[in-house]
Design an enzyme around this catalytic site. Structure first.
Site, mmCIF file in Angstrom:
data_model
loop_
_atom_site.group_PDB
_atom_site.id
_atom_site.type_symbol
_atom_site.label_atom_id
_atom_site.label_comp_id
_atom_site.label_asym_id
_atom_site.label_seq_id
_atom_site.Cartn_x
_atom_site.Cartn_y
_atom_site.Cartn_z
ATOM 1 N N LYS A 3 0.857 -1.186 0.000
ATOM 2 C CA LYS A 3 0.000 0.000 0.000
ATOM 3 C C LYS A 3 0.896 1.240 0.000
ATOM 4 O O LYS A 3 1.832 1.340 0.787
ATOM 5 C CB LYS A 3 -0.896 0.009 1.242
ATOM 6 C CG LYS A 3 -1.918 -1.111 1.231
ATOM 7 C CD LYS A 3 -2.792 -1.106 2.482
ATOM 8 C CE LYS A 3 -3.737 0.070 2.528
ATOM 9 N NZ LYS A 3 -4.668 -0.028 3.693
HETATM 10 O O1 G3P Z 1 -7.807 0.628 6.250
HETATM 11 C C1 G3P Z 1 -8.407 1.747 5.704
HETATM 12 C C2 G3P Z 1 -9.809 1.968 6.171
HETATM 13 O O2 G3P Z 1 -10.568 0.803 5.962
HETATM 14 C C3 G3P Z 1 -9.957 2.501 7.572
HETATM 15 O O3 G3P Z 1 -11.292 2.677 7.897
HETATM 16 O O4 G3P Z 1 -13.034 3.103 9.603
HETATM 17 O O5 G3P Z 1 -10.644 3.864 10.000
HETATM 18 O O6 G3P Z 1 -12.097 4.992 8.347
HETATM 19 P P1 G3P Z 1 -11.771 3.716 9.021
#
Ligand code: G3P
Length: 216
Positions: A85
């Site tokens: 990533k």
């Molecule tokens: O890993 C990236 C993403 O899925 C993180 O999600 O819930 O922290 O916005 P969130």
């Protein structure tokens, strides 16, 4: 099924349980998720690699493209089927172009516009990850953004896959699939909730009670 599902965590207990369902294609992580585990990065990724037969997504944290490329090469030693990533931006795009030439699979993360997604695709990444929930958090439509990226990729016949990230509920998973993403990553509780329905529980309880009472 031609769609990929990932669990977005570095918690080994959750990964082992979720992978045992046989419906997930691997594990995505990010620096915040890794930091939560409070242990060495390499050792953790090696353990995650052993806990899944699918892909292991690992984010480079280097300050520039050179550092990111070095990290990517190291990740490949830590686990099989690594997806590197890279953060969206000039250094991330530069690293993506170089890693594409080395045949290393990459994902451009923190994508918040169609323009960013198109540049990442042109750099040769296999995936772009726009953040559904985080766009909604700032009062715009994450679904509109992700739909726009998916439509543009399809119009340009790009091979790049769209993975919806920051997905916070089972209905959002379905919304993303209907919009036409190629992959979804979300947390253990969301996948677990998607499997459950109160009517299933009530129905099963009734079946088991009747079975027991009949003494068969
Ligand atoms: O890993 C990236 C993403 O899925 C993180 O999600 O819930 O922290 O916005 P969130």
């Amino acid at each position: 099924m031609n769609v990929e599902f990932y669990i977005d965590t570095a918690d080994l207990a959750q990964i082992r349980e979720a992978m045992s369902w046989g419906v997930l294609d691997g594990v995505t992580t990010n620096p915040s998720i890794v930091a939560r585990e409070k242990r060495g990065f390499e050792e953790l990724i090696r353990d995650i690699g052993r806990a899944t037969t699918g892909k292991v997504w690992c984010e480079a944290v280097g300050a520039n493209a050179d550092a990111m490329v070095e990290e990517a090469r190291a990740f490949r030693q830590w686990a099989d089927r690594v997806v590197v990533k890279l953060p969206m931006g000039a250094e991330g795009v530069k690293a993506a172009s170089r890693l594409a030439k080395e045949g290393i699979e990459t994902n451009m993360t923190l994508v918040y516009s169609v323009g960013q997604a198109v540049l990442a695709a042109k750099a040769g990444v296999q995936y772009v990850s726009p953040y559904l929930g985080r766009v909604d958090d700032v009062a715009w439509s994450g679904a509109e953004l992700i739909g726009g990226i998916a439509r543009t990729f399809s119009r340009l016949s790009l091979p790049t896959k769209v993975i919806a990230a920051s997905v916070r509920g089972p209905q959002q998973v379905l919304d993303m699939l209907n919009i036409g993403v190629h992959a979804v990553t979300t947390s253990y509780p969301v996948w677990a909730a998607m499997m459950k329905h109160p009517m299933t529980d009530i129905g099963l309880e009734g079946f088991m009670r009747d079975w027991k009472e009949a003494g068969l």
